[in-house]
Design a protein around this motif. Structure first.
Motif, mmCIF file in Angstrom:
data_model
loop_
_atom_site.group_PDB
_atom_site.id
_atom_site.type_symbol
_atom_site.label_atom_id
_atom_site.label_comp_id
_atom_site.label_asym_id
_atom_site.label_seq_id
_atom_site.Cartn_x
_atom_site.Cartn_y
_atom_site.Cartn_z
ATOM 1 N N PRO A 183 25.711 -8.341 15.522
ATOM 2 C CA PRO A 183 24.531 -8.343 14.636
ATOM 3 C C PRO A 183 23.782 -7.018 14.699
ATOM 4 C CG PRO A 183 24.116 -9.650 16.604
ATOM 5 C CD PRO A 183 25.579 -9.310 16.619
ATOM 6 N N TYR A 184 23.118 -6.655 13.617
ATOM 7 C CA TYR A 184 22.358 -5.418 13.544
ATOM 8 C C TYR A 184 21.180 -5.608 12.588
ATOM 9 C CZ TYR A 184 25.303 -5.090 9.369
ATOM 10 O OH TYR A 184 25.954 -5.376 8.191
ATOM 11 N N HIS A 185 20.174 -4.767 12.744
ATOM 12 C CA HIS A 185 19.018 -4.811 11.850
ATOM 13 C C HIS A 185 19.247 -3.986 10.587
ATOM 14 C CE1 HIS A 185 16.958 -5.980 15.674
ATOM 15 N NE2 HIS A 185 16.286 -6.752 14.854
ATOM 16 N N TYR A 186 19.880 -2.806 10.777
ATOM 17 C CA TYR A 186 20.050 -1.887 9.645
ATOM 18 C C TYR A 186 21.528 -1.619 9.403
ATOM 19 C CZ TYR A 186 15.359 -1.031 11.446
ATOM 20 O OH TYR A 186 14.097 -1.191 11.944
ATOM 21 N N GLY A 187 21.921 -1.666 8.142
ATOM 22 C CA GLY A 187 23.306 -1.392 7.782
ATOM 23 C C GLY A 187 23.564 0.064 7.482
ATOM 24 N N SER A 188 22.536 0.908 7.574
ATOM 25 C CA SER A 188 22.689 2.343 7.335
ATOM 26 C C SER A 188 21.955 3.103 8.438
ATOM 27 C CB SER A 188 22.167 2.730 5.950
ATOM 28 O OG SER A 188 20.818 2.347 5.810
ATOM 29 N N HIS A 189 21.964 4.433 8.336
ATOM 30 C CA HIS A 189 21.462 5.262 9.426
ATOM 31 C C HIS A 189 20.327 6.155 8.937
ATOM 32 C CE1 HIS A 189 21.690 6.661 13.427
ATOM 33 N NE2 HIS A 189 22.282 7.827 13.199
ATOM 34 N N TYR A 190 19.519 6.630 9.878
ATOM 35 C CA TYR A 190 18.401 7.508 9.507
ATOM 36 C C TYR A 190 18.851 8.941 9.287
ATOM 37 C CZ TYR A 190 18.556 8.283 14.569
ATOM 38 O OH TYR A 190 18.972 8.546 15.844
ATOM 39 N N SER A 191 20.094 9.267 9.687
ATOM 40 C CA SER A 191 20.613 10.615 9.468
ATOM 41 C C SER A 191 22.130 10.594 9.458
ATOM 42 C CB SER A 191 20.119 11.559 10.572
ATOM 43 O OG SER A 191 20.688 12.847 10.420
ATOM 44 N N ASN A 192 22.722 11.247 8.483
ATOM 45 C CA ASN A 192 24.165 11.474 8.451
ATOM 46 C C ASN A 192 24.432 12.632 7.490
ATOM 47 O OD1 ASN A 192 24.242 10.391 5.756
ATOM 48 N ND2 ASN A 192 24.368 8.325 6.615
ATOM 49 N N SER A 193 25.682 13.007 7.319
ATOM 50 C CA SER A 193 26.007 14.171 6.485
ATOM 51 C C SER A 193 25.579 13.966 5.039
ATOM 52 C CB SER A 193 27.510 14.469 6.557
ATOM 53 O OG SER A 193 28.272 13.342 6.163
ATOM 54 N N GLY A 194 25.711 12.741 4.531
ATOM 55 C CA GLY A 194 25.313 12.461 3.152
ATOM 56 C C GLY A 194 23.830 12.664 2.929
ATOM 57 N N ILE A 195 23.021 12.279 3.911
ATOM 58 C CA ILE A 195 21.569 12.440 3.804
ATOM 59 C C ILE A 195 21.189 13.915 3.822
ATOM 60 C CG2 ILE A 195 19.396 12.080 5.056
ATOM 61 C CD1 ILE A 195 20.548 9.325 5.902
ATOM 62 N N VAL A 196 21.794 14.693 4.715
ATOM 63 C CA VAL A 196 21.501 16.127 4.791
ATOM 64 C C VAL A 196 21.853 16.809 3.475
ATOM 65 C CG1 VAL A 196 22.022 18.288 5.974
ATOM 66 C CG2 VAL A 196 21.862 16.160 7.282
ATOM 67 N N VAL A 203 20.701 24.194 -2.367
ATOM 68 C CA VAL A 203 20.836 25.412 -1.561
ATOM 69 C C VAL A 203 22.308 25.636 -1.205
ATOM 70 C CG1 VAL A 203 20.126 26.574 0.571
ATOM 71 C CG2 VAL A 203 18.556 24.986 -0.563
ATOM 72 N N PHE A 204 22.803 26.832 -1.494
ATOM 73 C CA PHE A 204 24.160 27.191 -1.088
ATOM 74 C C PHE A 204 24.157 27.534 0.412
ATOM 75 C CE2 PHE A 204 24.382 27.856 -5.652
ATOM 76 C CZ PHE A 204 25.639 27.369 -5.951
ATOM 77 N N PRO A 205 25.230 27.173 1.180
ATOM 78 C CA PRO A 205 26.511 26.601 0.749
ATOM 79 C C PRO A 205 26.523 25.087 0.647
ATOM 80 C CG PRO A 205 26.589 27.005 3.088
ATOM 81 C CD PRO A 205 25.224 27.466 2.628
ATOM 82 N N TYR A 206 25.350 24.449 0.830
ATOM 83 C CA TYR A 206 25.316 22.989 0.829
ATOM 84 C C TYR A 206 25.647 22.411 -0.542
ATOM 85 C CZ TYR A 206 23.031 23.919 5.252
ATOM 86 O OH TYR A 206 22.754 24.375 6.508
ATOM 87 N N THR A 207 25.381 23.188 -1.605
ATOM 88 C CA THR A 207 25.724 22.717 -2.949
ATOM 89 C C THR A 207 27.219 22.446 -3.050
ATOM 90 O OG1 THR A 207 23.930 24.063 -3.866
ATOM 91 C CG2 THR A 207 25.581 23.240 -5.406
ATOM 92 N N LYS A 208 28.020 23.409 -2.577
ATOM 93 C CA LYS A 208 29.479 23.231 -2.619
ATOM 94 C C LYS A 208 29.910 22.061 -1.744
ATOM 95 C CE LYS A 208 33.878 25.595 -1.901
ATOM 96 N NZ LYS A 208 34.450 24.438 -1.169
ATOM 97 N N MET A 209 29.281 21.924 -0.586
ATOM 98 C CA MET A 209 29.619 20.815 0.312
ATOM 99 C C MET A 209 29.255 19.482 -0.323
ATOM 100 S SD MET A 209 28.184 22.737 3.705
ATOM 101 C CE MET A 209 28.662 21.575 4.960
ATOM 102 N N PHE A 210 28.130 19.450 -1.043
ATOM 103 C CA PHE A 210 27.724 18.233 -1.744
ATOM 104 C C PHE A 210 28.755 17.867 -2.807
ATOM 105 C CE2 PHE A 210 25.672 15.916 -5.149
ATOM 106 C CZ PHE A 210 24.894 14.983 -4.495
ATOM 107 N N LEU A 211 29.219 18.869 -3.582
ATOM 108 C CA LEU A 211 30.209 18.612 -4.628
ATOM 109 C C LEU A 211 31.527 18.126 -4.030
ATOM 110 C CD1 LEU A 211 29.496 21.647 -6.981
ATOM 111 C CD2 LEU A 211 29.008 19.238 -7.442
ATOM 112 N N ASP A 212 31.930 18.692 -2.903
ATOM 113 C CA ASP A 212 33.137 18.204 -2.220
ATOM 114 C C ASP A 212 32.945 16.758 -1.782
ATOM 115 O OD1 ASP A 212 34.308 20.672 -2.532
ATOM 116 O OD2 ASP A 212 33.810 21.389 -0.514
#
Length: 264
Positions: A183-196, A203-212
């Motif tokens: 059992p858990y309270h939250y099914g997601s996290h307060y931080s992960n790569s998708g959130i960043v 902002v580059f290079p994060y734009t390219k990483m987001f598109l990937d």
């Protein structure tokens, strides 16, 4: 880099340039090594396994490193010197510096999106043109996680946990850990790569990483980070699954909020 990677770039530095060395996780695997240099730069290496990482770590420590700092010893402090927390309490360190230290001690790094530094939402009022710093309602309640800033959400998470707990104890030994999880309270996290990447998409290079990350497409406009008030509303009260916190850039890099590259 990974050994054998065809895109390896060669870097070098002198032993007296090394200030700190930290074992790190990389993409949740215990195989990373981060080296902090006297000039302020950091280098992050990912190895095939923990054994190879430890071998390199020990090899570096076997050399004379005149400027090396035992970070854990420095952070803890002693009878003769303040710890990081004491420095913060005495006003010798800013809130930003203290949070950076806490993230570093927790193994977080700007070099890995899965272990990116976490900074908290502090303000709860995104509607007023002028903030009242004397009003407690201006700020989030730090005694509670971001997900339950709204009291009405507490019961929802408790109910969800109780339901999953009952499911788990009703399940057979074969089902537990396979089709039925703890059992858990939250099914997601307060931080992960998708959130960043959600925050840093402009902002580059994060734009390219987001598109990937998104199969070479930007997300639909309503889901793209575009408004801090709506983001706060979702994480603090409206969304049952969105529990993300902030990233350090909110406190020192306002340029990431502007679409200066004209992305569409």
């Amino acid at each position: 880099f990974l050994p054998g990677d065809p895109e390896i770039s060669i870097v070098s530095w002198t032993y007296d340039g090394i200030v700190e060395i930290h074992g790190r996780r990389y993409e949740l695997l215990d195989n990373g090594l981060e080296i902090f240099l006297l000039n302020g730069k950091t280098h992050f290496f990912s190895f095939r396994n923990t054994r190879e990482r430890k071998k390199v770590h020990q090899l570096l420590l076997s050399h004379k490193l005149p400027n090396f700092v035992d970070y854990e010893d420095e952070a803890r402090g002693s009878f003769l010197k303040y710890s990081v927390t004491q420095k913060w309490q005495e006003g010798l360190m800013t809130n930003f510096q203290y949070l950076i230290h806490l993230n570093k001690m927790a193994g977080r790094t700007f070099n890995d999106l899965m272990q990116y530094p976490v900074f908290p939402f502090t303000v709860a009022d995104y509607k007023s043109e002028k903030l009242s710093l004397d009003n407690p309602r201006t700020f989030r309640d730090f005694a509670k996680p971001i997900s339950v800033q709204d009291e009405t959400k507490v019961e929802k998470f408790l109910t969800n946990y109780k339901f999953l707990e009952d499911e788990y104890f009703r399940a057979s030994d074969e089902e537990r850990g396979v089709s039925v999880s703890l059992p858990y309270h939250y099914g997601s996290h307060y931080s992960n790569s998708g959130i960043v990447l959600h925050y840093l998409v402009r902002v580059f290079p994060y734009t390219k990483m987001f598109l990937d990350y998104q199969d070479q497409h930007f997300d639909v406009p309503d889901r793209t980070f575009h408004n801090l008030e709506s983001t706060w509303r979702l994480v603090s009260s409206e969304s049952p699954s969105d529990v993300k916190e902030m990233i350090p850039e909110f406190y020192y890099l306002p340029e990431f909020l502007v679409n200066s590259e004209g992305l569409s």
